[in-house]
Structure formats: C-alpha cells, structure tokens
Design a protein around this motif. Structure first.
Motif, short mmCIF file in Angstrom:
data_model
loop_
_atom_site.label_atom_id
_atom_site.label_comp_id
_atom_site.label_asym_id
_atom_site.label_seq_id
_atom_site.Cartn_x
_atom_site.Cartn_y
_atom_site.Cartn_z
N VAL A 1 0.87 -1.18 0.00
CA VAL A 1 0.00 0.00 0.00
C VAL A 1 0.91 1.22 0.00
O VAL A 1 1.86 1.29 0.77
N VAL A 2 0.61 2.17 -0.86
CA VAL A 2 1.39 3.39 -0.93
C VAL A 2 0.66 4.49 -0.16
O VAL A 2 -0.45 4.86 -0.50
N ALA B 1 6.21 8.08 2.25
CA ALA B 1 7.32 8.96 1.88
C ALA B 1 7.80 9.83 3.04
O ALA B 1 8.99 10.14 3.13
N SER B 2 6.89 10.21 3.92
CA SER B 2 7.27 11.08 5.03
C SER B 2 7.74 10.23 6.22
O SER B 2 7.87 9.02 6.12
N PRO C 1 2.47 -2.75 9.41
CA PRO C 1 3.88 -2.39 9.23
C PRO C 1 4.02 -1.24 8.22
O PRO C 1 3.47 -1.30 7.12
N ILE C 2 4.73 -0.21 8.64
CA ILE C 2 4.91 0.97 7.79
C ILE C 2 6.40 1.23 7.62
O ILE C 2 7.13 1.29 8.60
N ARG C 3 6.81 1.37 6.37
CA ARG C 3 8.20 1.73 6.07
C ARG C 3 8.21 3.21 5.74
O ARG C 3 7.79 3.63 4.68
N PHE C 4 8.70 4.01 6.69
CA PHE C 4 8.76 5.46 6.53
C PHE C 4 9.95 5.87 5.66
O PHE C 4 10.90 5.13 5.51
N HIS C 5 9.86 7.07 5.11
CA HIS C 5 10.91 7.63 4.24
C HIS C 5 11.16 6.74 3.04
O HIS C 5 12.29 6.55 2.62
N SER C 6 10.09 6.19 2.48
CA SER C 6 10.17 5.34 1.28
C SER C 6 9.74 6.17 0.08
O SER C 6 8.56 6.51 -0.04
N PRO C 7 10.65 6.48 -0.80
CA PRO C 7 10.30 7.32 -1.96
C PRO C 7 9.35 6.61 -2.93
O PRO C 7 9.26 5.45 -3.01
#
Length: 95
Positions: free
Chosen positions: A5-6, A31-32, A89-95
């Motif tokens: 999920v974006v 992204a943030s 689960p969230i991967r932050f700072h993912s462009p």
C-alpha cells in the motif's frame, strides 16, 4: 503474497487494515516520517466535516472522547493508534 500500500494516510491505512483483518500480509510505504503526514500540514483548528462515526477506519471506531466533529489533532492521534492497534507495518521515508 504480500500486499503493498502506498501512503500511510487514512485511505492507505484503511486498505492495509482491511487486508490485515482478512489475514493478508501487507507493507505500507510512506514517503514522510509519520502517519497522516498531509493531515499534519492542515491548520490547527481544522475539524472533520463528517461525524466521528462516519470517519472511522475498518475495525476501529474513533473514541467518543474525540467528540462528534473530530479535530485535526484527535484524528492524527486516531490514525497513529489505528496503525499500532491493527499492527500495520509501515516503512517510513520510502520514496
């Protein structure tokens, strides 16, 4: 198969939460550096224009303490709590 999920805003969290409730593996890319990043940029006195009951994400109500018309800060707190309680689960700072 993992679902990607974006975005960790309300729509992304709702999609991820619904998938988790159905037993799917999910990874959210944000992204943030925070959940609900766009909401954090709105003016301080902002309140949702839909009631608390209509604004909740799948599987978790917005607490009654937030009132009928949820403030920006209470909504951000709800999104953070939703991600934590739904174990998203969230991967932050993912462009």
């Amino acid at each position: 198969m993992e679902m990607v999920v974006v975005g960790a805003g309300p729509a992304g969290l709702a999609a991820a939460g619904a998938a988790r409730q159905r037993g799917r593996e999910v990874q959210v890319l944000e992204a943030s550096g925070a959940v609900g990043a766009t909401w954090r940029q709105h003016y301080d006195r902002l309140h949702l224009h839909t009631t608390r009951r209509l604004s909740a994400l799948p599987g978790q109500e917005i607490p009654a303490a937030a009132g009928t018309w949820v403030s920006r800060d209470d909504f951000i707190a709800y999104l953070e709590d939703y991600a934590r309680r739904q174990d998203i689960p969230i991967r932050f700072h993912s462009p």
